[in-house]
Structures are given as structure tokens and as C-alpha cells.
Design a protein around this motif. Structure first.
Motif, PDB file in Angstrom:
ATOM      1  N   GLN A  93       0.825  -1.203   0.000  1.00 33.67           N
ATOM      2  CA  GLN A  93       0.000   0.000   0.000  1.00 33.67           C
ATOM      3  C   GLN A  93       0.863   1.259   0.000  1.00 33.67           C
ATOM      4  O   GLN A  93       0.379   2.351   0.223  1.00 33.67           O
ATOM      5  N   GLN A  94       2.169   1.095  -0.233  1.00 32.32           N
ATOM      6  CA  GLN A  94       3.061   2.257  -0.311  1.00 32.32           C
ATOM      7  C   GLN A  94       2.502   3.186  -1.373  1.00 32.32           C
ATOM      8  O   GLN A  94       2.175   2.754  -2.481  1.00 32.32           O
ATOM      9  N   PRO A  95       2.380   4.481  -1.070  1.00 34.90           N
ATOM     10  CA  PRO A  95       1.662   5.373  -1.973  1.00 34.90           C
ATOM     11  C   PRO A  95       2.345   5.649  -3.307  1.00 34.90           C
ATOM     12  O   PRO A  95       1.678   5.829  -4.313  1.00 34.90           O
ATOM     13  N   LEU A  96       3.662   5.700  -3.332  1.00 34.81           N
ATOM     14  CA  LEU A  96       4.330   6.122  -4.558  1.00 34.81           C
ATOM     15  C   LEU A  96       5.234   5.022  -5.093  1.00 34.81           C
ATOM     16  O   LEU A  96       6.035   4.454  -4.367  1.00 34.81           O
ATOM     17  N   VAL A  97       5.100   4.742  -6.373  1.00 32.58           N
ATOM     18  CA  VAL A  97       5.927   3.743  -7.025  1.00 32.58           C
ATOM     19  C   VAL A  97       7.291   4.350  -7.322  1.00 32.58           C
ATOM     20  O   VAL A  97       7.399   5.520  -7.677  1.00 32.58           O
ATOM     21  N   ASP A  98       8.333   3.547  -7.205  1.00 40.37           N
ATOM     22  CA  ASP A  98       9.689   3.971  -7.529  1.00 40.37           C
ATOM     23  C   ASP A  98      10.067   5.234  -6.758  1.00 40.37           C
ATOM     24  O   ASP A  98      10.668   6.147  -7.277  1.00 40.37           O
ATOM     25  N   SER A  99       9.677   5.265  -5.495  1.00 38.22           N
ATOM     26  CA  SER A  99       9.914   6.474  -4.717  1.00 38.22           C
ATOM     27  C   SER A  99      11.397   6.705  -4.426  1.00 38.22           C
ATOM     28  O   SER A  99      11.797   7.825  -4.149  1.00 38.22           O
ATOM     29  N   ALA A 100      12.225   5.671  -4.508  1.00 35.98           N
ATOM     30  CA  ALA A 100      13.657   5.865  -4.243  1.00 35.98           C
ATOM     31  C   ALA A 100      14.277   6.815  -5.270  1.00 35.98           C
ATOM     32  O   ALA A 100      15.040   7.709  -4.909  1.00 35.98           O
ATOM     33  N   ALA A 101      13.944   6.649  -6.540  1.00 35.53           N
ATOM     34  CA  ALA A 101      14.471   7.538  -7.576  1.00 35.53           C
ATOM     35  C   ALA A 101      13.954   8.962  -7.380  1.00 35.53           C
ATOM     36  O   ALA A 101      14.691   9.939  -7.534  1.00 35.53           O
ATOM     37  N   PHE A 102      12.691   9.082  -7.014  1.00 34.57           N
ATOM     38  CA  PHE A 102      12.115  10.406  -6.798  1.00 34.57           C
ATOM     39  C   PHE A 102      12.739  11.061  -5.564  1.00 34.57           C
ATOM     40  O   PHE A 102      13.051  12.247  -5.574  1.00 34.57           O
ATOM     41  N   LYS A 103      12.952  10.278  -4.507  1.00 35.53           N
ATOM     42  CA  LYS A 103      13.568  10.816  -3.300  1.00 35.53           C
ATOM     43  C   LYS A 103      14.972  11.341  -3.582  1.00 35.53           C
ATOM     44  O   LYS A 103      15.382  12.343  -3.003  1.00 35.53           O
ATOM     45  N   ARG A 104      15.687  10.684  -4.478  1.00 30.02           N
ATOM     46  CA  ARG A 104      17.030  11.174  -4.830  1.00 30.02           C
ATOM     47  C   ARG A 104      16.954  12.514  -5.561  1.00 30.02           C
ATOM     48  O   ARG A 104      17.872  13.323  -5.485  1.00 30.02           O
ATOM     49  N   ALA A 105      15.860  12.744  -6.280  1.00 31.30           N
ATOM     50  CA  ALA A 105      15.714  13.987  -7.037  1.00 31.30           C
ATOM     51  C   ALA A 105      15.329  15.164  -6.140  1.00 31.30           C
ATOM     52  O   ALA A 105      15.638  16.311  -6.445  1.00 31.30           O
ATOM     53  N   VAL A 106      14.638  14.886  -5.045  1.00 35.07           N
ATOM     54  CA  VAL A 106      14.266  15.945  -4.104  1.00 35.07           C
ATOM     55  C   VAL A 106      15.507  16.270  -3.272  1.00 35.07           C
ATOM     56  O   VAL A 106      16.087  15.395  -2.644  1.00 35.07           O
ATOM     57  N   GLN A 107      15.902  17.511  -3.308  1.00 32.23           N
ATOM     58  CA  GLN A 107      17.140  17.919  -2.658  1.00 32.23           C
ATOM     59  C   GLN A 107      16.907  19.125  -1.754  1.00 32.23           C
ATOM     60  O   GLN A 107      15.949  19.872  -1.932  1.00 32.23           O
ATOM     61  N   LEU A 108      17.822  19.308  -0.839  1.00 29.60           N
ATOM     62  CA  LEU A 108      17.881  20.493   0.015  1.00 29.60           C
ATOM     63  C   LEU A 108      19.255  21.105  -0.197  1.00 29.60           C
ATOM     64  O   LEU A 108      20.264  20.415  -0.050  1.00 29.60           O
ATOM     65  N   GLU A 109      19.283  22.363  -0.592  1.00 32.40           N
ATOM     66  CA  GLU A 109      20.552  23.084  -0.731  1.00 32.40           C
ATOM     67  C   GLU A 109      20.505  24.311   0.160  1.00 32.40           C
ATOM     68  O   GLU A 109      19.531  25.057   0.145  1.00 32.40           O
ATOM     69  N   LYS A 110      21.568  24.510   0.922  1.00 30.68           N
ATOM     70  CA  LYS A 110      21.676  25.672   1.800  1.00 30.68           C
ATOM     71  C   LYS A 110      22.805  26.563   1.290  1.00 30.68           C
ATOM     72  O   LYS A 110      23.839  26.060   0.866  1.00 30.68           O
ATOM     73  N   ASP A 111      22.561  27.878   1.317  1.00 25.75           N
ATOM     74  CA  ASP A 111      23.608  28.826   0.933  1.00 25.75           C
ATOM     75  C   ASP A 111      23.486  30.068   1.811  1.00 25.75           C
ATOM     76  O   ASP A 111      22.720  30.075   2.766  1.00 25.75           O
ATOM     77  N   ASP A 112      24.229  31.109   1.480  1.00 25.25           N
ATOM     78  CA  ASP A 112      24.212  32.324   2.300  1.00 25.25           C
ATOM     79  C   ASP A 112      22.856  33.023   2.317  1.00 25.25           C
ATOM     80  O   ASP A 112      22.523  33.715   3.268  1.00 25.25           O
TER      81      ASP A 112
END
Length: 192
Positions: free
Chosen positions: A89-108
Motif C-alpha cells: 500500500q506504499q503510496p508512490l511507485v519507484d519512490s527511491a528515484a524520486f527521493k534522490r531527485a528531491v534535494q535540500l541546498e543551503k547557501d548564504d
């Protein structure tokens, strides 16, 4: 995509006015750290929702569960480790690839949370996948699709013209969470 800048929070400026005796550089430093923290909070919520879903998301259709089971079988083209187990019942298929695409970048200036890797493995368009997850989609049924599904044991009615992928929003609820809690979070985060 969310861009969270320390300059973008009027609440910080209001707090700074109340604390006018404080060095402005210190306020800027604290505000930058707060923006980084808010970006991290949004990223963490999105990752949590990708892993477990959200309570208000629609349940998976029987067709989705059957398709997942068919894709997981051996010798099936496209079978892979990222596909949930049979009956999942996991909601999203192939979520590992999508999770890799979601990123957090920190800068000044602050933090950015979103699809910062637009192309995934094998050239998958992660931005398009994000739009479908966020807003849903209506997919026209073609003869080729009917034959594919029939080969998997899923027979569509002759009157079925479209398949509907329901929205399972991630980014808008994350922005709403930030908006709802920002006034409470800023004083807790800003220490002078």
C-alpha cells in the motif's frame, strides 16, 4: 520548488525591531540559520510523506496494486528493487528515484527545497513526475495500453477512456505547514 531566504520573513524583521539593541549582523546570522532550519524541516516532512504517505491521500486502486504485482514478477521488463512488494500500500511507485531527485541546498541567502535533479536514472523526467504527484493526471487509454493491461490480467471496460491518477501532494502541504507554523518557529529559533 521552495526558496526560503532569511530576508523573506517579515516575522524576523518584526522580532529584530523589538530587539533593536542587538547587532544587525547577529540578526542576519540568526535569520540565515532559521531559514536553513525551515528548509530542513520542509525537506524532512517531504521525505517522511514519500516514505509513508499522508493520511489524507486516496487509497491505492486495485488496478495499481495489480500492476505493481505484475511488475515485480521475475522476467518482467522493468522489474526493479524500487517497486513495492506484492500487495503493498506504499503510496508512490519507484519512490527511491524520486527521493534522490528531491534535494535540500543551503547557501548564504537561505535554503532551496525541491526537484533539484530534473533528470533521474534512464532520463526519467523528475519534474514531470513531481507535477503528476502534486496535481494528479488523466491518462487517455490507448489500444496498446488495453492490450498491455489485458496481458497482465487487468481487463478494462470498453467504455473506459481515461485512467485517473489521483493527486498526492507533497510540496503544497509542506508550504502550508511552513506558513502555519512560521510565527511560532521564528522566536524559538532566534536566540539573542
Amino acid at each position: 520548488m521552495f526558496k526560503i531566504t532569511w530576508e523573506g520573513f517579515p516575522e524576523i524583521n518584526d522580532l529584530a525591531e523589538k530587539l533593536s539593541r542587538v547587532d544587525p549582523r547577529m540578526i542576519e546570522t540568526q535569520a540565515r540559520k532559521a531559514a536553513h532550519d525551515f528548509g530542513q524541516r520542509l525537506y524532512d516532512e517531504i521525505m517522511k510523506w514519500l516514505e509513508s504517505g499522508k493520511q489524507d491521500w486516496p487509497r491505492l486502486s486495485d488496478m495499481t496494486i495489480l500492476l505493481r504485482a505484475a511488475k515485480k514478477e521475475k522476467n518482467t521488463p522493468g522489474a526493479g528493487e524500487d517497486i513495492p512488494q506484492r500487495g503493498s500500500q506504499q503510496p508512490l511507485v519507484d519512490s527511491a528515484a524520486f527521493k534522490r531527485a528531491v534535494q535540500l541546498e543551503k547557501d548564504d541567502a537561505g535554503a532551496v527545497v525541491g526537484i533539484l535533479i530534473p533528470k533521474g536514472e534512464n532520463g526519467k523526467d523528475m519534474e514531470m513526475i513531481a507535477r503528476i504527484i502534486e496535481g494528479g493526471a488523466t491518462i487517455p487509454v490507448t489500444d496498446k495500453m488495453r492490450k498491455f493491461l489485458a496481458a497482465k490480467g487487468i481487463h478494462l471496460r470498453k467504455t473506459t477512456r481515461v485512467l485517473v491518477v489521483p493527486a498526492r501532494p507533497l510540496f503544497n502541504p509542506a508550504a502550508d505547514l511552513l506558513d502555519e507554523n512560521i510565527a511560532e518557529w521564528i522566536p524559538m529559533r532566534m536566540s539573542f
